[in-house]
Design a protein around this motif. Structure first.
Motif, PDB file in Angstrom:
ATOM      1  N   SER A 142       0.887  -1.414   0.307  1.00  0.00           N
ATOM      2  CA  SER A 142      -0.216   0.153  -0.009  1.00  0.00           C
ATOM      3  C   SER A 142       0.854   1.702  -0.045  1.00  0.00           C
ATOM      4  O   SER A 142       2.084   0.729   0.081  1.00  0.00           O
ATOM      5  N   SER A 143      -0.343   2.384  -0.185  1.00  0.00           N
ATOM      6  CA  SER A 143       0.936   3.624   0.131  1.00  0.00           C
ATOM      7  C   SER A 143       1.994   3.372   1.434  1.00  0.00           C
ATOM      8  O   SER A 143       2.984   4.632   1.914  1.00  0.00           O
ATOM      9  N   LEU A 146       4.993   3.034   0.432  1.00  0.00           N
ATOM     10  CA  LEU A 146       6.164   4.785  -0.253  1.00  0.00           C
ATOM     11  C   LEU A 146       6.916   5.548   0.288  1.00  0.00           C
ATOM     12  O   LEU A 146       6.730   5.267   1.208  1.00  0.00           O
ATOM     13  N   THR A 168      -5.032  -2.520  -2.678  1.00  0.00           N
ATOM     14  CA  THR A 168      -4.608  -1.238  -2.330  1.00  0.00           C
ATOM     15  C   THR A 168      -2.848  -1.277  -2.926  1.00  0.00           C
ATOM     16  O   THR A 168      -2.520   0.006  -2.979  1.00  0.00           O
ATOM     17  N   ALA A 172      -1.837   2.503  -4.480  1.00  0.00           N
ATOM     18  CA  ALA A 172      -0.587   2.810  -4.214  1.00  0.00           C
ATOM     19  C   ALA A 172       0.539   3.528  -5.590  1.00  0.00           C
ATOM     20  O   ALA A 172       1.247   4.650  -6.172  1.00  0.00           O
ATOM     21  N   GLU A 175      -0.719   7.196  -6.295  1.00  0.00           N
ATOM     22  CA  GLU A 175      -0.955   8.021  -5.504  1.00  0.00           C
ATOM     23  C   GLU A 175       0.983   7.998  -5.228  1.00  0.00           C
ATOM     24  O   GLU A 175       1.732   9.401  -5.540  1.00  0.00           O
ATOM     25  N   ALA A 176       1.509   7.445  -5.833  1.00  0.00           N
ATOM     26  CA  ALA A 176       3.239   7.135  -6.523  1.00  0.00           C
ATOM     27  C   ALA A 176       3.277   8.239  -7.305  1.00  0.00           C
ATOM     28  O   ALA A 176       4.822   9.243  -7.686  1.00  0.00           O
TER      29      ALA A 176
END
Length: 333
Positions: A142-143, A146, A168, A172, A175-176
């Motif tokens: 998940s994030s 990161l 998830t 992620a 978000e990345a």
């Protein structure tokens, strides 16, 4: 924070390769050339059915994006990899392998109990690979895993398409990408597998969002993703999703688009015995080249050579010294 050429995000899988026949795949009801997700019990049952088969390669750390990042590192790139391993023996093995390859990772994350992911790679006599993957703890990537500062410090963020199979993991990746674009880091993605394109098309579109800087795929993935009836048509349509792309064509080389010009780059003939990791190696060599001042034609020529070397032996990776041999050979473009 150090600067990185490539920041990768993907599953952490420990690979085991086994030689099988086409009849074996039919008996096991596995679709040749694709990746199939399984739970722990299903994978263990499959291993039991194949216990009398020859193991073609020793245990190796893998996962598509990991193979790419490790290759880029061995070629000379400064790299970072975000993944999720459990607090088990395979997790120790995996992180030690990243260390050995010179790949940086998020060292302060607390490892959880569970199983580090495993991938059973079955190789048929025609060199095609068919995979059965138990994601284990990678399914909950998940994030949290990161490292925003490392993403911001990288030239490229590299995402494996397999992330789309986990809600998830997909989040992620998105978000990345957001972090990367906010900090001037370019985003590259691989479509990873024909089965992924077929069954998770909408999820891949979500990961690509408004577009990526560089997209990697093979010909089957390109035509399936764009729903085109030819390579040329697929190449034209990929420009809707990516500023640049590289389409691998197996023994015929690759078709690359650098944002201005589309070029077909041929490759030298090799005797293929195991195609596992060919696309990952291509991406790793390609990313190394373009982050070290080379153009797309040189990058594809180098990447074709590296992929050709990897398919001529068992296993998805090359030894460290093989990368330097490839680099030292003159590249005619």
């Amino acid at each position: 924070m150090s600067n990185y050429h490539v920041y990768g995000l993907g599953a952490a899988l420990v690979d085991t390769e086994i030689e099988v026949s086409d009849q074996d795949l039919q008996t096991l009801k596995l679709e040749k050339g694709l990746m199939t997700l399984a739970d722990r019990e299903q994978q263990q049952q499959l291993l039991g059915q194949l216990e009398d088969h020859l193991i073609a390669a020793k245990r190796a750390s893998g996962g598509s994006a990991a193979n790419t990042v490790i290759a880029a590192s061995y070629f000379g790139s400064k790299t970072f990899y975000s993944c999720k391993v459990a607090a088990d023996d395979n997790g120790d093995f995996y992180l030690n392998d990243l260390d050995s390859a010179g790949v940086d990772y998020h060292r302060t994350l607390q490892r959880e109990s569970g199983d580090t992911g495993k991938c059973l790679v079955m190789i048929t006599p025609d060199a095609e690979r068919t995979m059965v993957t138990y994601l284990g703890i990678s399914e909950t990537l998940s994030s949290v895993e990161l490292h925003p500062e490392a993403i911001a410090a990288a030239d490229y963020l590299y995402l494996e398409g397999y992330l789309v199979t986990s809600p998830t993991g997909r989040a992620a990746a998105i978000e990345a990408s957001r972090i990367a674009k906010a900090n001037g880091t370019k985003v590259a993605i691989s479509l990873s597998d024909p089965g992924i394109v077929q069954y998770f098309h909408d999820g891949l579109l979500e990961m690509i969002g408004e577009g990526v800087d560089l997209l990697f795929c093979n010909q089957d993935e390109a035509t399936s993703f764009t729903k085109a009836d030819s390579l040329d048509a697929a190449a034209k349509q990929l420009k809707q999703y990516a500023n640049c792309f590289a389409i691998t064509l197996g023994a015929e080389g690759a078709l690359v688009f650098d944002g201005n010009e589309t070029v077909k780059v041929t490759s030298s003939p090799v005797k293929a015995i195991d195609t596992n990791g060919a696309g990952d190696m291509f991406a790793g060599a390609f990313l190394y080249a373009i982050t070290h001042g080379h153009d797309f034609t040189y990058a594809a020529t180098l990447a074709n050579r590296a992929a050709g070397t990897v398919v001529s032996q068992f296993g998805p990776r090359l030894k460290a010294e093989q990368h330097q041999v490839i680099l030292q050979e003159p590249v005619a473009v």
